[in-house]
Design a protein around this motif. Structure first.
Motif, PDB file in Angstrom:
ATOM      1  N   LEU A   1       0.830  -1.203   0.000  1.00  0.00           N
ATOM      2  CA  LEU A   1       0.000   0.000   0.000  1.00  0.00           C
ATOM      3  C   LEU A   1       0.865   1.254   0.000  1.00  0.00           C
ATOM      4  O   LEU A   1       0.591   2.222  -0.726  1.00  0.00           O
ATOM      5  CB  LEU A   1      -0.923  -0.008   1.215  1.00  0.00           C
ATOM      6  CG  LEU A   1      -1.888   1.165   1.379  1.00  0.00           C
ATOM      7  CD1 LEU A   1      -2.845   1.240   0.188  1.00  0.00           C
ATOM      8  CD2 LEU A   1      -2.681   1.017   2.673  1.00  0.00           C
ATOM      9  N   PHE A   2       1.931   1.243   0.797  1.00  0.00           N
ATOM     10  CA  PHE A   2       2.836   2.388   0.850  1.00  0.00           C
ATOM     11  C   PHE A   2       3.528   2.609  -0.495  1.00  0.00           C
ATOM     12  O   PHE A   2       3.634   3.746  -0.971  1.00  0.00           O
ATOM     13  CB  PHE A   2       3.881   2.164   1.942  1.00  0.00           C
ATOM     14  CG  PHE A   2       5.028   3.135   1.905  1.00  0.00           C
ATOM     15  CD1 PHE A   2       4.856   4.445   2.312  1.00  0.00           C
ATOM     16  CD2 PHE A   2       6.277   2.731   1.449  1.00  0.00           C
ATOM     17  CE1 PHE A   2       5.906   5.348   2.272  1.00  0.00           C
ATOM     18  CE2 PHE A   2       7.326   3.624   1.408  1.00  0.00           C
ATOM     19  CZ  PHE A   2       7.145   4.930   1.826  1.00  0.00           C
ATOM     20  N   LEU A   3       3.987   1.535  -1.124  1.00  0.00           N
ATOM     21  CA  LEU A   3       4.664   1.672  -2.417  1.00  0.00           C
ATOM     22  C   LEU A   3       3.700   2.169  -3.489  1.00  0.00           C
ATOM     23  O   LEU A   3       4.084   2.987  -4.345  1.00  0.00           O
ATOM     24  CB  LEU A   3       5.274   0.333  -2.829  1.00  0.00           C
ATOM     25  CG  LEU A   3       6.429  -0.171  -1.962  1.00  0.00           C
ATOM     26  CD1 LEU A   3       6.890  -1.550  -2.428  1.00  0.00           C
ATOM     27  CD2 LEU A   3       7.599   0.803  -1.980  1.00  0.00           C
ATOM     28  N   LEU A   4       2.454   1.704  -3.441  1.00  0.00           N
ATOM     29  CA  LEU A   4       1.454   2.176  -4.400  1.00  0.00           C
ATOM     30  C   LEU A   4       1.224   3.670  -4.242  1.00  0.00           C
ATOM     31  O   LEU A   4       1.165   4.419  -5.224  1.00  0.00           O
ATOM     32  CB  LEU A   4       0.154   1.401  -4.188  1.00  0.00           C
ATOM     33  CG  LEU A   4      -0.969   1.591  -5.216  1.00  0.00           C
ATOM     34  CD1 LEU A   4      -0.527   1.125  -6.583  1.00  0.00           C
ATOM     35  CD2 LEU A   4      -2.222   0.835  -4.765  1.00  0.00           C
ATOM     36  N   MET A   5       1.121   4.120  -3.000  1.00  0.00           N
ATOM     37  CA  MET A   5       0.934   5.546  -2.728  1.00  0.00           C
ATOM     38  C   MET A   5       2.167   6.339  -3.150  1.00  0.00           C
ATOM     39  O   MET A   5       2.059   7.422  -3.737  1.00  0.00           O
ATOM     40  CB  MET A   5       0.664   5.742  -1.235  1.00  0.00           C
ATOM     41  CG  MET A   5       0.233   7.134  -0.830  1.00  0.00           C
ATOM     42  SD  MET A   5      -0.036   7.234   0.961  1.00  0.00           S
ATOM     43  CE  MET A   5      -1.257   5.955   1.225  1.00  0.00           C
ATOM     44  N   LEU A   6       3.344   5.779  -2.888  1.00  0.00           N
ATOM     45  CA  LEU A   6       4.591   6.471  -3.214  1.00  0.00           C
ATOM     46  C   LEU A   6       4.748   6.660  -4.716  1.00  0.00           C
ATOM     47  O   LEU A   6       5.230   7.710  -5.175  1.00  0.00           O
ATOM     48  CB  LEU A   6       5.774   5.674  -2.652  1.00  0.00           C
ATOM     49  CG  LEU A   6       7.150   6.325  -2.745  1.00  0.00           C
ATOM     50  CD1 LEU A   6       7.200   7.593  -1.887  1.00  0.00           C
ATOM     51  CD2 LEU A   6       8.223   5.345  -2.291  1.00  0.00           C
ATOM     52  N   ILE A   7       4.340   5.678  -5.500  1.00  0.00           N
ATOM     53  CA  ILE A   7       4.462   5.775  -6.962  1.00  0.00           C
ATOM     54  C   ILE A   7       3.647   6.950  -7.489  1.00  0.00           C
ATOM     55  O   ILE A   7       4.142   7.765  -8.275  1.00  0.00           O
ATOM     56  CB  ILE A   7       4.016   4.455  -7.615  1.00  0.00           C
ATOM     57  CG1 ILE A   7       5.044   3.348  -7.340  1.00  0.00           C
ATOM     58  CG2 ILE A   7       3.823   4.635  -9.114  1.00  0.00           C
ATOM     59  CD1 ILE A   7       4.583   1.969  -7.747  1.00  0.00           C
ATOM     60  N   PHE A   8       2.404   7.072  -7.039  1.00  0.00           N
ATOM     61  CA  PHE A   8       1.542   8.140  -7.541  1.00  0.00           C
ATOM     62  C   PHE A   8       2.038   9.511  -7.097  1.00  0.00           C
ATOM     63  O   PHE A   8       2.093  10.455  -7.896  1.00  0.00           O
ATOM     64  CB  PHE A   8       0.104   7.922  -7.066  1.00  0.00           C
ATOM     65  CG  PHE A   8      -0.664   6.941  -7.895  1.00  0.00           C
ATOM     66  CD1 PHE A   8      -1.388   7.357  -8.999  1.00  0.00           C
ATOM     67  CD2 PHE A   8      -0.654   5.594  -7.590  1.00  0.00           C
ATOM     68  CE1 PHE A   8      -2.094   6.460  -9.776  1.00  0.00           C
ATOM     69  CE2 PHE A   8      -1.353   4.679  -8.355  1.00  0.00           C
ATOM     70  CZ  PHE A   8      -2.081   5.117  -9.458  1.00  0.00           C
ATOM     71  N   ILE A   9       2.400   9.638  -5.821  1.00  0.00           N
ATOM     72  CA  ILE A   9       2.832  10.942  -5.318  1.00  0.00           C
ATOM     73  C   ILE A   9       4.156  11.345  -5.948  1.00  0.00           C
ATOM     74  O   ILE A   9       4.367  12.517  -6.306  1.00  0.00           O
ATOM     75  CB  ILE A   9       2.927  10.911  -3.782  1.00  0.00           C
ATOM     76  CG1 ILE A   9       1.531  10.726  -3.185  1.00  0.00           C
ATOM     77  CG2 ILE A   9       3.564  12.199  -3.247  1.00  0.00           C
ATOM     78  CD1 ILE A   9       1.513  10.592  -1.686  1.00  0.00           C
ATOM     79  N   THR A  10       5.081  10.396  -6.135  1.00  0.00           N
ATOM     80  CA  THR A  10       6.356  10.700  -6.783  1.00  0.00           C
ATOM     81  C   THR A  10       6.137  11.154  -8.223  1.00  0.00           C
ATOM     82  O   THR A  10       6.806  12.079  -8.703  1.00  0.00           O
ATOM     83  CB  THR A  10       7.266   9.460  -6.756  1.00  0.00           C
ATOM     84  OG1 THR A  10       7.464   9.057  -5.399  1.00  0.00           O
ATOM     85  CG2 THR A  10       8.611   9.774  -7.388  1.00  0.00           C
ATOM     86  N   TYR A  11       5.183  10.541  -8.903  1.00  0.00           N
ATOM     87  CA  TYR A  11       4.894  10.937 -10.281  1.00  0.00           C
ATOM     88  C   TYR A  11       4.427  12.388 -10.341  1.00  0.00           C
ATOM     89  O   TYR A  11       4.887  13.162 -11.193  1.00  0.00           O
ATOM     90  CB  TYR A  11       3.842  10.007 -10.877  1.00  0.00           C
ATOM     91  CG  TYR A  11       3.305  10.494 -12.205  1.00  0.00           C
ATOM     92  CD1 TYR A  11       4.066  10.386 -13.365  1.00  0.00           C
ATOM     93  CD2 TYR A  11       2.040  11.086 -12.293  1.00  0.00           C
ATOM     94  CE1 TYR A  11       3.588  10.846 -14.576  1.00  0.00           C
ATOM     95  CE2 TYR A  11       1.557  11.548 -13.497  1.00  0.00           C
ATOM     96  CZ  TYR A  11       2.327  11.422 -14.640  1.00  0.00           C
ATOM     97  OH  TYR A  11       1.853  11.892 -15.843  1.00  0.00           O
ATOM     98  N   PHE A  12       3.536  12.782  -9.443  1.00  0.00           N
ATOM     99  CA  PHE A  12       3.033  14.157  -9.464  1.00  0.00           C
ATOM    100  C   PHE A  12       4.120  15.145  -9.046  1.00  0.00           C
ATOM    101  O   PHE A  12       4.207  16.246  -9.600  1.00  0.00           O
ATOM    102  CB  PHE A  12       1.811  14.286  -8.564  1.00  0.00           C
ATOM    103  CG  PHE A  12       0.575  13.669  -9.147  1.00  0.00           C
ATOM    104  CD1 PHE A  12       0.012  14.172 -10.304  1.00  0.00           C
ATOM    105  CD2 PHE A  12      -0.009  12.566  -8.551  1.00  0.00           C
ATOM    106  CE1 PHE A  12      -1.120  13.593 -10.858  1.00  0.00           C
ATOM    107  CE2 PHE A  12      -1.134  11.977  -9.102  1.00  0.00           C
ATOM    108  CZ  PHE A  12      -1.691  12.490 -10.260  1.00  0.00           C
ATOM    109  N   LEU A  13       4.978  14.769  -8.103  1.00  0.00           N
ATOM    110  CA  LEU A  13       6.096  15.636  -7.722  1.00  0.00           C
ATOM    111  C   LEU A  13       7.044  15.832  -8.897  1.00  0.00           C
ATOM    112  O   LEU A  13       7.501  16.949  -9.175  1.00  0.00           O
ATOM    113  CB  LEU A  13       6.843  15.037  -6.527  1.00  0.00           C
ATOM    114  CG  LEU A  13       6.194  15.197  -5.155  1.00  0.00           C
ATOM    115  CD1 LEU A  13       6.962  14.393  -4.121  1.00  0.00           C
ATOM    116  CD2 LEU A  13       6.164  16.665  -4.749  1.00  0.00           C
TER     117      LEU A  13
END
Length: 318
Positions: A294-306
């Protein structure tokens, strides 16, 4: 022989060299103010993330010391997750549905904010009505929509009955229950995005808007080329908060369906709770593995927007 005047003694005290802190005071002072927040963030966020990674490598029931009552199994928990765990597959794809559909709150919040930014009669009342869902607890929202979806007494079926449509048991239908819960979550999330955009609209440069009007821009062209570029900070925050809200959608599911019917509304956060903390679980290692995914899934999306925002800002500076 010319008279030579005696040398005047220097009465000023010698200048002491400044210390290291004095020389770097301007650079260090902001970090001193940030230090307490950074320490709290490290202790209560960063350290638990690494602890979750570590515990996910063990088979442990959460009782007693990890190294005494647990068994090191390496990547076995992840192999079990990816090796045909049907509950995990349902939870994962439900999270994807949440992510995709929850993003509808962003354009909906934007258009409501554009409407509420007008000077019309009764606008304060309209703002209060649209703001109201944001102050409600998720538990209250879940209860309200559970009553709204009741198969016989619910308001939804009463409305459908006016148009001659048959009754729907949304929370009792495995194909519809997830979408019913997402609709319930969109109600307060849209209000939150609306607040972000209302704040951003107050910071829009009126001179740019007036210059665009003089150039003939109006309607969609004004929105796309003048207003939205100035709302990028609000849009970024709305994306991050909406993604996090979609991935941690535990409370609504717990209140409205408790994962049912037949486990069809499970998401990763709820499945993690079932495995790690519920009376049928106490598999802390397996629950931690779900938390890591779950953390990695969230990290992928937030990193993409950053990364997208950084790339756009870098291109704008050129």
């Amino acid at each position: 022989m010319a008279n030579v005047s005696p040398a005047v003694p220097d009465t000023h005290p010698p200048v002491k060299p400044r210390g290291w802190y004095r020389r770097n005071e301007i650079a260090l002072t902001p970090w001193l103010f940030l230090l307490p927040g950074v320490l709290f963030f490290a202790v209560y966020v960063i350290v638990p993330i690494f602890q979750s990674f570590y515990i996910s490598l063990w088979e442990w029931n959460g009782l007693g010391d990890l190294h005494e009552t647990g068994e090191y199994v390496g990547l076995a928990n992840y192999e079990r997750l990816l090796g045909g765990d049907r509950k995990f597959e349902v939870s994962f794809w439900n999270n994807i549905r949440w992510l995709v559909l929850y993003l509808l709150a962003i354009p909906a919040g934007l258009f409501i904010a554009l409407f509420l930014n007008q000077t019309v009669t009764g606008i304060r009342l309209y703002k209060s009505l649209f703001f109201f869902p944001f102050v409600l607890s998720q538990v209250v929202v879940g209860l309200v929509f559970s009553w709204f979806y009741l198969p016989r007494e619910g308001l939804l079926n009463a409305i459908l009955g006016v148009f001659g449509a048959g009754g729907l048991n949304i929370l009792g239908d495995p194909d519809l229950a997830t979408y019913g819960i997402i609709a319930a979550g969109l109600w307060p999330q849209t209000a939150y995005c609306m607040i972000l955009y209302l704040t951003g609209l107050n910071a829009v440069d009126p001179e740019q808007v007036e210059a665009a009007r003089l150039d003939g821009a109006k309607g969609w062209r004004m929105l796309w080329y003048v207003i939205l570029p100035q709302l990028k900070p609000a849009t970024f925050i709305a994306f991050v908060v909406t993604i996090i809200g979609a991935l941690r959608s535990f409370d609504l599911i717990s209140v409205m369906t408790n994962g049912g019917p037949f486990g069809s509304t499970r998401v990763l956060s709820f499945y993690m709770f079932e495995e790690a903390l519920s009376e049928f679980g106490f598999r802390m290692g397996y629950g931690s593995a779900i938390a890591v995914v779950l953390f990695l899934l969230m990290l992928i999306f937030i990193t993409y927007f950053l990364w997208s925002m950084w790339r756009e800002e870098k291109a704008a500076r050129r």
